[in-house]
Design an enzyme around this catalytic site. Structure first.
Site, short mmCIF file in Angstrom:
data_model
loop_
_atom_site.label_atom_id
_atom_site.label_comp_id
_atom_site.label_asym_id
_atom_site.label_seq_id
_atom_site.Cartn_x
_atom_site.Cartn_y
_atom_site.Cartn_z
CG ASP A 42 46.95 74.30 158.59
OD1 ASP A 42 46.93 73.35 157.79
OD2 ASP A 42 47.68 74.33 159.59
CD GLU A 43 51.47 73.28 154.30
OE1 GLU A 43 52.63 73.25 153.86
OE2 GLU A 43 51.01 72.39 155.06
CG ASP B 218 52.11 76.38 157.56
OD1 ASP B 218 50.97 76.07 157.96
OD2 ASP B 218 53.12 75.70 157.78
#
Length: 473
Positions: A105-106, A11
């Site tokens: 983003d993860e 993350d």
């Protein structure tokens, strides 16, 4: 549940804000807020420096400005975020063929499928190396969680924030989970949490102690059985590569039924904006807008409208949702509202940049009364009498000056625009200059790529100056 912590969850830390800090040397270590800058703007991401003041995502930008007036408030640059995300996902793909992106983003990674030795120290070394590679390649930090299941890996990455790594050792799962609030468990939203609260269940341990039969009675067979399994540490969900979602949706259940029509309309508009933020975070657009209305008697209606082409424009989705609501009777009370977008498609990075810029410009138009309107919205007359588009200089966006080079807009007002001239590799914060908004030497520009230049044999070069500072920490 695996016997070794070979599922990795990455993350990125305050992603949009951290990218802006990495791209703008003058903002490193300072509070940064990315989102809508207009009167009705909403915070997309706040840097950790801004979070100290209470600023967080989904907060109204006006409230954020009151809490942290000295922060830099920037317009999102989605094409840059997509570019950085592509670099990060490429590094994950080098670890394993099984990478499951959840957003820009993860992502989850199955290290076992990548041949990593199933030993704690081996997977820890892989996680630490990954964090170093991401920082070196992009200047942005990420937090890593390692565990024997997806649920626990995600919990571990939350504990690792910011800029850290946590490994949950097999056999320690129940001890860790027990005292956590029930909302920690995937799939437990506000409505489920409220049902459990009324039954005296507040923590994961209390959920497990309630037993499967009681949870099934409270929540139904599928949801109750699934919740019991997760509460007792059993999560068999595999990492699935190349997920292709068919739709993006959000919904809210209200503690009290909504009977005021205006309130229903406002809540639907808010949900539409949330849905579009998810859509953009996934780098997608969609053609069909769907609303869901669950009434006081639990009857549920859905209505949909297919647009002429795919969109990720919040105004378009809001308007479509509002039209769909016109045909639904809500006078007796609304228990749940939802908005979704289906018929998904991919936008090119250029399309995303153009749409995001136009949407933010339209939202901010007229904010500084008497200034230029949204770019292209008004016309001005050049010296030769030819009509040309007026320009709106939005904070954070890129510009280039004929003599001074590349920079970014710090702000504008009273017919002036202030620009800081610096690039990601600048050794120190750049100089600031102010121009008239119609200066012919100043033009909008595309973002500078945030990929570190390669030196030597495959080793990315660090940014000019201290590497740690480049992460924005």
């Amino acid at each position: 549940m695996r016997g070794s912590p070979t599922i990795l969850h990455l993350d990125m830390d305050a992603f949009y804000a951290s990218v802006e800090q990495a791209a703008k040397p003058s903002l490193r270590g300072k509070p940064v807020v990315v989102g809508g800058i207009g009167p009705r703007g909403v915070v997309a991401t706040a840097s950790y420096e801004a979070r100290v003041f209470g600023v967080h995502s989904a907060m109204a930008t006006a409230q954020a400005r009151r809490l942290c007036p000295n922060a830099a408030y920037l317009t999102p640059r989605f094409s840059l975020y997509q570019q950085v995300s592509g670099v990060v996902m490429g590094l994950l793909a080098e670890l394993s063929p099984l990478v499951e992106p959840l957003s820009l983003d993860e992502a989850f990674v199955d290290l076992e499928a990548g041949g990593v030795e199933p030993a704690t120290e081996a997977v820890r070394a892989v996680g630490e190396r990954l964090r170093g590679d991401i920082l070196a390649a992009t200047g942005v930090s990420g937090s890593v969680g390692l565990a024997g299941s997806k649920m626990l890996a995600k919990i571990a990455s939350e504990q690792a924030k910011p800029d850290g790594l946590v490994v949950i050792e097999p056999g320690t799962e129940l001890e860790l989970l027990g005292p956590m609030p029930v909302r920690t468990i995937p799939g437990v939203g506000p409505a489920t949490a409220e049902t459990l609260r009324r039954a005296g269940i507040h923590t994961v341990a209390e959920t497990a102690e309630a037993g499967e039969a009681e949870l099934v009675r409270l929540l139904g067979k599928a949801h109750g059985a699934g919740l019991y399994a997760l509460a007792t540490g059993h999560d068999e969900r595999p990492v699935v590569a190349e997920r292709d979602a068919k739709s993006v949706s959000v919904e809210d259940t209200f503690a009290e039924d909504l009977t005021d029509r205006t309130r229903v309309q406002l809540e639907l508009a808010r949900l539409a904006d949330r849905c579009v933020r998810r859509l953009r975070a996934a780098g997608r657009s969609g053609r069909t807008v769907v609303i869901k209305v669950r009434r006081y008697d639990f009857s549920t209606l859905t209505r949909s409208e297919t647009l002429r082409g795919p969109t990720d424009d919040p105004a378009v989705v809001r308007e479509a949702a509002a039209r769909l609501l016109e045909g639904v009777d809500t006078t007796a009370g609304v228990r749940l509202l939802g908005v979704g977008v289906s018929g998904l498609a991919d936008y090119t990075q250029e399309d995303l940049f153009a749409q995001a810029r136009a949407a933010e410009a339209a939202e901010a138009a007229g904010e500084d009364g008497g200034l230029q309107d949204a770019e292209g919205a008004l016309e001005r007359r050049a010296d030769d009498g030819e009509a040309v588009p007026a320009r709106r200089w939005l904070p954070g966006l890129d510009v280039v000056h004929r003599e001074l080079g590349r920079g970014w807009v710090q702000g504008s007002g009273l017919g002036r625009v202030t620009v800081r001239f610096e690039e990601p590799w600048s050794a120190a914060p750049g100089r600031v200059r102010t121009f008239t908004v119609d200066d012919p030497d100043l033009e909008p520009a595309e973002p500078v790529p945030l990929i570190r230049p390669v030196v030597g044999e495959g080793a990315p070069a660090p940014p000019v100056g201290d590497v740690a500072a480049a992460s924005g920490r």
